[in-house]
Enzyme design. Sequence first.
Site, PDB file in Angstrom:
ATOM      1  N   LYS A 105       0.831  -1.203   0.000  1.00 37.15           N
ATOM      2  CA  LYS A 105       0.000   0.000   0.000  1.00 37.15           C
ATOM      3  C   LYS A 105       0.867   1.254   0.000  1.00 37.15           C
ATOM      4  O   LYS A 105       1.800   1.384   0.781  1.00 37.15           O
ATOM      5  CB  LYS A 105      -0.900  -0.001   1.238  1.00 37.15           C
ATOM      6  CG  LYS A 105      -1.799   1.226   1.374  1.00 37.15           C
ATOM      7  CD  LYS A 105      -2.609   1.153   2.667  1.00 37.15           C
ATOM      8  CE  LYS A 105      -3.516   2.371   2.833  1.00 37.15           C
ATOM      9  NZ  LYS A 105      -4.308   2.298   4.087  1.00 37.15           N
TER      10      LYS A 105
ATOM     11  N   CYS B 181      -0.057  -0.617   6.321  1.00 35.82           N
ATOM     12  CA  CYS B 181      -0.595  -1.972   6.483  1.00 35.82           C
ATOM     13  C   CYS B 181       0.296  -2.815   7.388  1.00 35.82           C
ATOM     14  O   CYS B 181       1.442  -3.110   7.023  1.00 35.82           O
ATOM     15  CB  CYS B 181      -0.728  -2.649   5.118  1.00 35.82           C
ATOM     16  SG  CYS B 181      -1.245  -4.373   5.207  1.00 35.82           S
TER      17      CYS B 181
ATOM     18  N   VAL C 148      -3.317  -6.209  -0.541  1.00 27.22           N
ATOM     19  CA  VAL C 148      -1.885  -6.342  -0.275  1.00 27.22           C
ATOM     20  C   VAL C 148      -1.731  -6.912   1.132  1.00 27.22           C
ATOM     21  O   VAL C 148      -2.659  -6.820   1.934  1.00 27.22           O
ATOM     22  CB  VAL C 148      -1.167  -4.973  -0.380  1.00 27.22           C
ATOM     23  CG1 VAL C 148      -1.178  -4.462  -1.789  1.00 27.22           C
ATOM     24  CG2 VAL C 148      -1.784  -3.945   0.567  1.00 27.22           C
TER      25      VAL C 148
ATOM     26  N   SER D  92      -0.417 -12.642   4.177  1.00 27.46           N
ATOM     27  CA  SER D  92       0.836 -12.599   4.932  1.00 27.46           C
ATOM     28  C   SER D  92       1.162 -13.927   5.609  1.00 27.46           C
ATOM     29  O   SER D  92       2.339 -14.282   5.740  1.00 27.46           O
ATOM     30  CB  SER D  92       0.797 -11.471   5.973  1.00 27.46           C
ATOM     31  OG  SER D  92      -0.233 -11.682   6.928  1.00 27.46           O
TER      32      SER D  92
END
Length: 266
Positions: free
Chosen positions: A62, A74, A114, A127
Amino acid sequence: MSTAKITPSATVLSATIKHLSLRPHPTRTLFTTRISVPGPGRRPRNPAICSKASDPVEVCAKESITTPNKLGDCPFTQRVLLTLEEKRLPYDLKLVNLNNKPEWFLSISPEGKVPIIKLGEKWIPDSDVITQALEEKFPEPSLSTPPEKATVGSKIFSTFIGFLKSKDSSDGTEQALLNELTAFNDYLQENGPFINGDLISAADLSLAPKLYHLEIALGHYKKWSIPDSLAYVNSYMKTIFSKDSFVNTRAEPKDVIEGWRPKVEG
């Protein structure tokens, strides 16, 4: 291509940073060099068994909503970048305006989320999945957290959000957060300084960005801070927040504040 030289420090990772937008424009590449010096919480590297990326790992993140060409707010992206930094892997950071997502980004991330990274020829989202893939592909230095410790502190983030969004001071959300922080403080007192003892691990790299957001957002919107009595939590945060890998990958406080504004005022 314009190039900017960043003065290296003893623990800064080699990285290249590119910013892409809707229209092609000259690429700005930043190069840094890292000298491997074991510090607090870091395992010495064994170069004989360390698997390294031959090319920088591509990472979409981001873009700041307050400052163009800067990393945004983020915590899940920071977790991925921390993993790359702690493993001393070069990466190519592509900043994405999530309010005006370009077609090239949507073609690799149809949900428009993202972080997403490219390993080999495959783009990988999420993630949790990304950090596991990095651990498997680049096992040294190891950041693996033992399964019995992997969920330590995992409820702090959700209770933080509940308290941040709360409009009722008597609804118990503050106490719920304090309970989780107290439990984490007690854990660190017995097992610290990090979640896996003396060595920083994946669990710390997941939790620390969330604690950074907690500190900034609650300080701004609630005028609230973690009590001094939770000394082990405060020491934990101070130690991790001061690491070069964290400083290199954190969002500006003003971005964290603006990032949480819709949840607070919505």
